[in-house]
Design a protein around this motif. Structure first.
Motif, PDB file in Angstrom:
ATOM      1  N   UNK A 264       0.821  -1.200   0.000  1.00  0.00           N
ATOM      2  CA  UNK A 264       0.000   0.000   0.000  1.00  0.00           C
ATOM      3  C   UNK A 264       0.861   1.258   0.000  1.00  0.00           C
ATOM      4  N   UNK A 265       1.954   1.246   0.754  1.00  0.00           N
ATOM      5  CA  UNK A 265       2.828   2.414   0.807  1.00  0.00           C
ATOM      6  C   UNK A 265       3.559   2.624  -0.516  1.00  0.00           C
ATOM      7  N   UNK A 266       3.827   1.529  -1.257  1.00  0.00           N
ATOM      8  CA  UNK A 266       4.389   1.663  -2.600  1.00  0.00           C
ATOM      9  C   UNK A 266       3.382   2.335  -3.517  1.00  0.00           C
ATOM     10  N   UNK A 267       2.122   1.891  -3.445  1.00  0.00           N
ATOM     11  CA  UNK A 267       1.062   2.479  -4.283  1.00  0.00           C
ATOM     12  C   UNK A 267       0.891   3.966  -4.002  1.00  0.00           C
ATOM     13  N   UNK A 268       1.108   4.388  -2.750  1.00  0.00           N
ATOM     14  CA  UNK A 268       0.892   5.780  -2.373  1.00  0.00           C
ATOM     15  C   UNK A 268       2.168   6.620  -2.506  1.00  0.00           C
ATOM     16  N   UNK A 269       3.270   6.010  -2.971  1.00  0.00           N
ATOM     17  CA  UNK A 269       4.468   6.780  -3.259  1.00  0.00           C
ATOM     18  C   UNK A 269       5.413   6.994  -2.103  1.00  0.00           C
ATOM     19  N   UNK A 270       5.160   6.358  -0.950  1.00  0.00           N
ATOM     20  CA  UNK A 270       6.082   6.505   0.184  1.00  0.00           C
ATOM     21  C   UNK A 270       7.304   5.606   0.028  1.00  0.00           C
ATOM     22  N   UNK A 271       7.096   4.409  -0.533  1.00  0.00           N
ATOM     23  CA  UNK A 271       8.183   3.448  -0.713  1.00  0.00           C
ATOM     24  C   UNK A 271       8.326   3.098  -2.186  1.00  0.00           C
ATOM     25  N   UNK A 272       9.508   2.616  -2.541  1.00  0.00           N
ATOM     26  CA  UNK A 272       9.729   2.039  -3.861  1.00  0.00           C
ATOM     27  C   UNK A 272      10.286   0.639  -3.651  1.00  0.00           C
ATOM     28  N   UNK A 273       9.919  -0.273  -4.528  1.00  0.00           N
ATOM     29  CA  UNK A 273      10.392  -1.652  -4.448  1.00  0.00           C
ATOM     30  C   UNK A 273      11.461  -1.879  -5.512  1.00  0.00           C
ATOM     31  N   UNK A 274      12.606  -2.406  -5.081  1.00  0.00           N
ATOM     32  CA  UNK A 274      13.699  -2.696  -6.003  1.00  0.00           C
ATOM     33  C   UNK A 274      13.966  -4.198  -5.987  1.00  0.00           C
ATOM     34  N   UNK A 275      13.959  -4.778  -7.174  1.00  0.00           N
ATOM     35  CA  UNK A 275      14.100  -6.222  -7.292  1.00  0.00           C
ATOM     36  C   UNK A 275      15.388  -6.711  -6.631  1.00  0.00           C
ATOM     37  N   UNK A 276      15.256  -7.722  -5.808  1.00  0.00           N
ATOM     38  CA  UNK A 276      16.344  -8.372  -5.060  1.00  0.00           C
ATOM     39  C   UNK A 276      17.006  -7.463  -4.021  1.00  0.00           C
ATOM     40  N   UNK A 277      16.509  -6.225  -3.884  1.00  0.00           N
ATOM     41  CA  UNK A 277      17.123  -5.304  -2.908  1.00  0.00           C
ATOM     42  C   UNK A 277      16.180  -4.950  -1.765  1.00  0.00           C
ATOM     43  N   UNK A 278      14.891  -5.094  -1.980  1.00  0.00           N
ATOM     44  CA  UNK A 278      13.927  -4.776  -0.928  1.00  0.00           C
ATOM     45  C   UNK A 278      13.203  -3.468  -1.167  1.00  0.00           C
TER      46      UNK A 278
END
Length: 516
Positions: free
Chosen positions: A73-87
């Protein structure tokens, strides 16, 4: 987990979870709230990695899926970003638009400090110095809260109100209430007031005559702002409603105290000198007596003779038993001289702040224009939810349950007072949600309320209801019963009686040894 994220020790995640999240939210909601707080406060700066979902779940002792869903949810709202194999990482752009800390080069006195401002010369008046009703902030924690007009969790219609709030969030409803209404109100609520609420008080009004307000006090302030200047004479019941008195006193120098007896406001030639008369005829505040029909007719005749207007505050209009309800004073008005003020939420949730004014169209239009300058309009979402609450029958059912509950509590209170405080004079309880008490002449109600609070009993001293504070009688109390369970009423009055006995002995000792 990265070395940066490990800087936030496990104990810190636990403390953040406890301090920065509301316990009434779901676990997923608490995790989200904690992380948003940590990001916006700078604990997690842009670009910093956040703990793995497994690690954080272990530290908070919750299910890993709860953290996973919160991160998504926080990714969808722009607080977090997800990076493959990095978290997951705090977004680099999350703080865009946020101001940084003030420059240290700016001296406090240059940054708006108040040290050089003489507020006494600038303030038109000091509302904080007016005499107001006060209640202990922790009254809900006291075992015997005889407070007036407060939320009763045992009677609150939680399921019904939640149903209406959810219905108001439908797509069609959102399109209706989400835009700025500017000077208008929700037509659905206006229609429910016009067809369901007012007719029960014998009042009939067109839609353009109804103005929604943020509670009855907001309604009174709007009226005072439009109608009252420093030379206007406003007649006020004495004792009477302190907040109304303070509102009118902030606009005029001429408040005329009008005495009250067992039949309500005394009518007589003194009313001929008033431009406006403020009355609470249904249940007089604070005595709870009902204005007799003879005096209602007389009051309207005097208003016609003096070319004055009457402001009727019909609070607690639905709470009456025994003799049955008496229609509002407005129901007898044939000349348009009564401006009617009502409240929808006072009976069960005063925090909702929904009231209304019924006034002639010309005045109603100006009230809406003035309201626009103050706050545009009351929350359209709350208006829509309340219109559903009325239309689905919940409001009427609630009033019926409350009337039965209050009658039981009122009877319990009357019996307890007669048993434990027989030398106190009580106005008979025929409705309302409080009892007006006159104690023995020696009683100091302010001192009594302070001593009673130390014993867990909350009562309201009555001197604040009298206009002349310096010479107000000190032996009156208002005892409410909406916020106390029936089984606590007699023990609470018994404990109050013990405090009274202690004060009586002290008064007797002082009378014997006045110099002590």
């Amino acid at each position: 987990m990265s070395s940066q994220a490990s800087m936030l020790k496990p104990v810190l995640w636990e403390r953040l979870f406890e301090k920065a999240s509301a316990p009434n939210l779901s676990l997923q909601g608490r995790v989200r709230q904690m992380l948003v707080s940590a990001i916006l406060s700078g604990h997690l700066p842009p670009g910093m990695p956040v703990p793995s979902s497994r690690y954080l779940a272990d530290q908070l002792r919750i299910a890993r899926n709860t953290v996973v869903f919160a991160y998504q949810q926080l990714v969808c709202e722009g607080y977090l970003v997800s990076r493959e194999r990095s978290g997951h990482f705090v977004s680099d752009t999350v703080m865009e638009g946020h101001s940084g800390p003030a420059s240290e080069a700016v001296a406090p006195s240059d940054a708006g400090g108040a040290s050089g401002v003489r507020w006494d010369e600038r303030l038109r008046f000091r509302p904080s110095r007016q005499r107001n009703i006060t209640k202990p902030r922790d009254w809900q924690k006291q075992p015997y809260p005889f407070v007036y007009g407060q939320f009763d969790q045992d009677l609150f219609p939680t399921a019904e109100w939640r149903e209406c709030c959810i219905k108001a969030l439908s797509v069609l409803d959102i399109r209706s209430w989400a835009p700025d209404l500017i000077t208008h109100d929700d037509p659905a609520l206006i229609e429910q007031i016009r067809t369901q609420v007012l007719p029960r008080r014998g009042v009939w009004a067109d839609a353009e005559e109804i103005v929604i307000t943020v509670g009855a006090q907001h309604a009174l302030y709007l009226l005072a702002d439009l109608l009252v200047n420093e030379d206007t004479v406003v007649g006020m019941e004495d004792p009477g409603y302190p907040d109304a008195r303070n509102i009118f006193a902030s606009h005029t120098r001429h408040l005329l105290p009008l005495p009250v007896d067992e039949q309500g406001l005394r009518t007589g030639t003194q009313l001929l000198g008033c431009d406006y008369v403020f009355v609470t005829p249904g249940h007089q505040c604070p005595t709870t007596v009902t204005l007799s029909m003879e005096r209602r007719v007389s009051l309207l005749a005097l208003a016609r003779q003096a070319d004055s207007l009457i402001i009727e505050d019909d609070f607690e209009s639905e709470s009456r038993w025994g003799e049955g309800a008496i229609p509002a004073l407005k129901s007898l008005d044939r000349d348009g001289r009564v401006i009617y003020v009502g409240s929808l939420a006072k009976s069960f949730a005063p925090g909702l702040r929904i009231g209304y004014i019924v006034a002639p169209p010309e005045l109603a239009a100006e009230l809406r224009a003035l309201r626009r300058l103050m706050l545009r309009h009351p929350s359209a979402y709350i208006q829509r939810a309340f219109s559903l609450f009325i239309s689905l029958g919940h409001h009427h059912a609630l009033l019926r349950r409350q009337s039965q509950a209050y009658q039981k509590r009122g009877n319990e209170l009357a019996h307890a007072l007669a048993r434990h405080l027989p030398d106190f004079k009580a106005i008979p309880i025929t409705g309302s949600s409080s009892c007006w008490l006159q104690g023995p002449p020696w009683l100091n109600a302010m001192a009594l309320s302070e001593a009673a609070l130390a014993e867990g009993v909350v009562v309201e001293p009555g001197d604040v209801f009298f206009m002349d504070g310096a010479n107000a009688p000190r032996n009156f109390l208002r005892v409410g019963f909406t916020s106390i369970s029936p089984e606590h009423i007699e023990p609470g009055i018994a404990r109050l009686a013990k405090v009274v006995d202690g004060q009586r002995r002290a008064a007797e000792d002082l009378a014997v040894c006045p110099g002590a």
